[in-house]
Design a protein around this motif. Structure first.
Motif, PDB file in Angstrom:
ATOM      1  N   LEU A  25       0.863  -1.197   0.000  1.00 38.44           N
ATOM      2  CA  LEU A  25       0.000   0.000   0.000  1.00 38.44           C
ATOM      3  C   LEU A  25       0.888   1.231   0.000  1.00 38.44           C
ATOM      4  O   LEU A  25       1.798   1.356   0.814  1.00 38.44           O
ATOM      5  CB  LEU A  25      -0.933   0.015   1.216  1.00 38.44           C
ATOM      6  CG  LEU A  25      -2.055  -1.032   1.239  1.00 38.44           C
ATOM      7  CD1 LEU A  25      -2.887  -0.879   2.515  1.00 38.44           C
ATOM      8  CD2 LEU A  25      -2.951  -0.960   0.008  1.00 38.44           C
ATOM      9  N   ARG A  26       0.604   2.152  -0.909  1.00 31.56           N
ATOM     10  CA  ARG A  26       1.505   3.290  -1.135  1.00 31.56           C
ATOM     11  C   ARG A  26       0.906   4.613  -0.687  1.00 31.56           C
ATOM     12  O   ARG A  26       1.275   5.667  -1.185  1.00 31.56           O
ATOM     13  CB  ARG A  26       1.836   3.375  -2.631  1.00 31.56           C
ATOM     14  CG  ARG A  26       2.582   2.182  -3.161  1.00 31.56           C
ATOM     15  CD  ARG A  26       2.596   2.210  -4.680  1.00 31.56           C
ATOM     16  NE  ARG A  26       3.253   1.030  -5.221  1.00 31.56           N
ATOM     17  CZ  ARG A  26       4.562   0.957  -5.483  1.00 31.56           C
ATOM     18  NH1 ARG A  26       5.349   1.992  -5.271  1.00 31.56           N
ATOM     19  NH2 ARG A  26       5.065  -0.156  -5.958  1.00 31.56           N
ATOM     20  N   GLY A  27      -0.060   4.551   0.217  1.00 30.06           N
ATOM     21  CA  GLY A  27      -0.671   5.800   0.683  1.00 30.06           C
ATOM     22  C   GLY A  27      -2.150   5.786   0.354  1.00 30.06           C
ATOM     23  O   GLY A  27      -2.561   6.185  -0.738  1.00 30.06           O
ATOM     24  N   VAL A  28      -2.918   5.303   1.301  1.00 29.61           N
ATOM     25  CA  VAL A  28      -4.352   5.120   1.065  1.00 29.61           C
ATOM     26  C   VAL A  28      -5.146   6.005   2.007  1.00 29.61           C
ATOM     27  O   VAL A  28      -4.915   6.023   3.209  1.00 29.61           O
ATOM     28  CB  VAL A  28      -4.741   3.632   1.280  1.00 29.61           C
ATOM     29  CG1 VAL A  28      -6.233   3.477   1.423  1.00 29.61           C
ATOM     30  CG2 VAL A  28      -4.214   2.789   0.126  1.00 29.61           C
ATOM     31  N   ASP A  29      -6.074   6.758   1.424  1.00 30.48           N
ATOM     32  CA  ASP A  29      -7.035   7.543   2.200  1.00 30.48           C
ATOM     33  C   ASP A  29      -8.418   6.996   1.887  1.00 30.48           C
ATOM     34  O   ASP A  29      -8.748   6.822   0.716  1.00 30.48           O
ATOM     35  CB  ASP A  29      -7.022   9.008   1.768  1.00 30.48           C
ATOM     36  CG  ASP A  29      -5.711   9.677   2.092  1.00 30.48           C
ATOM     37  OD1 ASP A  29      -5.547  10.085   3.253  1.00 30.48           O
ATOM     38  OD2 ASP A  29      -4.861   9.758   1.189  1.00 30.48           O
ATOM     39  N   LEU A  30      -9.189   6.748   2.912  1.00 30.39           N
ATOM     40  CA  LEU A  30     -10.582   6.378   2.657  1.00 30.39           C
ATOM     41  C   LEU A  30     -11.408   6.660   3.892  1.00 30.39           C
ATOM     42  O   LEU A  30     -10.886   6.828   5.000  1.00 30.39           O
ATOM     43  CB  LEU A  30     -10.719   4.912   2.230  1.00 30.39           C
ATOM     44  CG  LEU A  30     -10.245   3.792   3.135  1.00 30.39           C
ATOM     45  CD1 LEU A  30     -11.186   3.547   4.300  1.00 30.39           C
ATOM     46  CD2 LEU A  30     -10.150   2.510   2.324  1.00 30.39           C
ATOM     47  N   SER A  31     -12.704   6.737   3.680  1.00 28.97           N
ATOM     48  CA  SER A  31     -13.585   6.827   4.823  1.00 28.97           C
ATOM     49  C   SER A  31     -14.848   6.034   4.512  1.00 28.97           C
ATOM     50  O   SER A  31     -15.344   6.030   3.390  1.00 28.97           O
ATOM     51  CB  SER A  31     -13.834   8.288   5.195  1.00 28.97           C
ATOM     52  OG  SER A  31     -15.042   8.721   4.706  1.00 28.97           O
ATOM     53  N   ILE A  32     -15.293   5.309   5.520  1.00 34.79           N
ATOM     54  CA  ILE A  32     -16.427   4.397   5.376  1.00 34.79           C
ATOM     55  C   ILE A  32     -17.509   4.833   6.354  1.00 34.79           C
ATOM     56  O   ILE A  32     -17.231   5.030   7.544  1.00 34.79           O
ATOM     57  CB  ILE A  32     -16.000   2.946   5.725  1.00 34.79           C
ATOM     58  CG1 ILE A  32     -14.774   2.507   4.928  1.00 34.79           C
ATOM     59  CG2 ILE A  32     -17.182   1.976   5.618  1.00 34.79           C
ATOM     60  CD1 ILE A  32     -15.032   1.897   3.600  1.00 34.79           C
ATOM     61  N   GLU A  33     -18.702   4.979   5.835  1.00 32.04           N
ATOM     62  CA  GLU A  33     -19.817   5.390   6.693  1.00 32.04           C
ATOM     63  C   GLU A  33     -20.395   4.205   7.451  1.00 32.04           C
ATOM     64  O   GLU A  33     -20.519   3.115   6.900  1.00 32.04           O
ATOM     65  CB  GLU A  33     -20.952   5.940   5.832  1.00 32.04           C
ATOM     66  CG  GLU A  33     -20.798   7.354   5.429  1.00 32.04           C
ATOM     67  CD  GLU A  33     -21.788   7.695   4.329  1.00 32.04           C
ATOM     68  OE1 GLU A  33     -22.866   7.079   4.279  1.00 32.04           O
ATOM     69  OE2 GLU A  33     -21.457   8.571   3.530  1.00 32.04           O
ATOM     70  N   LYS A  34     -20.804   4.496   8.662  1.00 33.24           N
ATOM     71  CA  LYS A  34     -21.493   3.492   9.458  1.00 33.24           C
ATOM     72  C   LYS A  34     -22.745   3.013   8.716  1.00 33.24           C
ATOM     73  O   LYS A  34     -23.510   3.822   8.177  1.00 33.24           O
ATOM     74  CB  LYS A  34     -21.886   4.132  10.787  1.00 33.24           C
ATOM     75  CG  LYS A  34     -22.404   3.167  11.797  1.00 33.24           C
ATOM     76  CD  LYS A  34     -22.513   3.847  13.150  1.00 33.24           C
ATOM     77  CE  LYS A  34     -23.206   2.886  14.086  1.00 33.24           C
ATOM     78  NZ  LYS A  34     -23.090   3.297  15.466  1.00 33.24           N
TER      79      LYS A  34
END
Ligand SMILES: Nc1ncnc2c1ncn2[C@@H]1O[C@H](COP(=O)(O)OP(=O)(O)O)[C@@H](O)[C@H]1O
Ligand SMILES: [Mg+2]
Length: 224
Positions: A25-34
């Motif tokens: 992994l080379r730099g991962v941004d994410l966001s997951i909603e409930k």
């Protein structure tokens, strides 16, 4: 307002084997909603499982941060991390990883032993979980007496044992025929309707078509 349950910021992970370093992994941004249903897709070897391991707290990033249910994982020592995992996250993998010497019910109970469910409650709760995946009548069967689809449903029941908010599934239908796959998928969609946050790595385009969000992993990054 939607609540975020998982975030990754600039997460990297490399593996060193001998003289070879693999930047998984080379730099991962994410966001997951409930409560959301997210599908992770991408070619083999591009970092999908690594990402699942990091957001599930099974492994730690080399840099960057992962936050789950408001806790930044790098701030947790190994035992706190294990506790958070046990309370919040259920895992399902491609190979069902059931213990061959135990019955379906006992396999589900193994997940409760570490989390302090009183012994008296374990069997009834395991039976309840098995009935949720349509296997109430197979509680006393051992894995080798069950089809692949049934074994995977036992694994899902085990993942549900501590009533986790989040279900992480890494190619859960990768080893199933299409009929068994369809049964497993219906269970996943039912769990989603019940409010679980579902993140699934899959190559199945039907699942991707029904997911609310699709994350494409390519070369260790999230593709736009
Ligand atoms: N434990 C490990 N040790 C060394 N290399 C690994 C390890 N796990 C994964 N890798 C490597 O990291 C890269 C990403 O792997 P992975 O996350 O399993 O990809 P995917 O799940 O998308 O197939 C691959 O090149 C793989 O060989
Ligand atoms: Mg993988």
């Amino acid at each position: 307002m939607n609540e975020t349950i998982i975030t990754a910021e600039k997460a990297t992970k490399s593996y060193v084997t001998g003289s070879v370093t693999t930047h998984a992994l080379r730099g991962v941004d994410l966001s997951i909603e409930k409560g959301s249903f997210t599908c992770i897709i991408g070619p083999s070897g591009h970092g999908k499982s690594t990402l699942m391991h990091l957001i599930g707290g099974l492994d730690r990033p080399n840099s960057g941060t992962i936050t789950v249910a408001g806790r930044e994982l790098s701030r947790l020592d190994n035992s706190s991390l294990a506790r958070l995992r046990g309370e919040k996250i259920g895992f399902v993998f491609q190979f069902f990883n059931l213990l061959p010497g135990l019955t379906a019910r006992e396999n589900v109970e193994t997940a409760m032993m570490l989390s302090g469910v009183p012994e008296k409650e374990q069997a009834p709760r395991a039976l309840d979980m098995l009935s949720q995946v349509g296997l109430a009548d197979k509680a006393d069967a051992r894995p080798n007496q069950l089809s692949g689809g049934q074994q995977q449903r036992v694994a899902i029941a085990r993942a549900l044992a501590n009533n986790p908010e989040i279900l992480l599934m890494d190619e859960p239908t990768g080893n199933l025929d299409s009929a068994a796959e369809a049964e497993v998928l219906e269970i996943l969609f039912k769990l989603h309707r019940q409010g679980k946050t579902i993140i699934i790595v899959t190559h199945n385009s039907d699942i991707a078509a029904r997911a609310q969000h699709i994350i494409r992993v390519k070369d260790g990054r999230i593709a736009p």
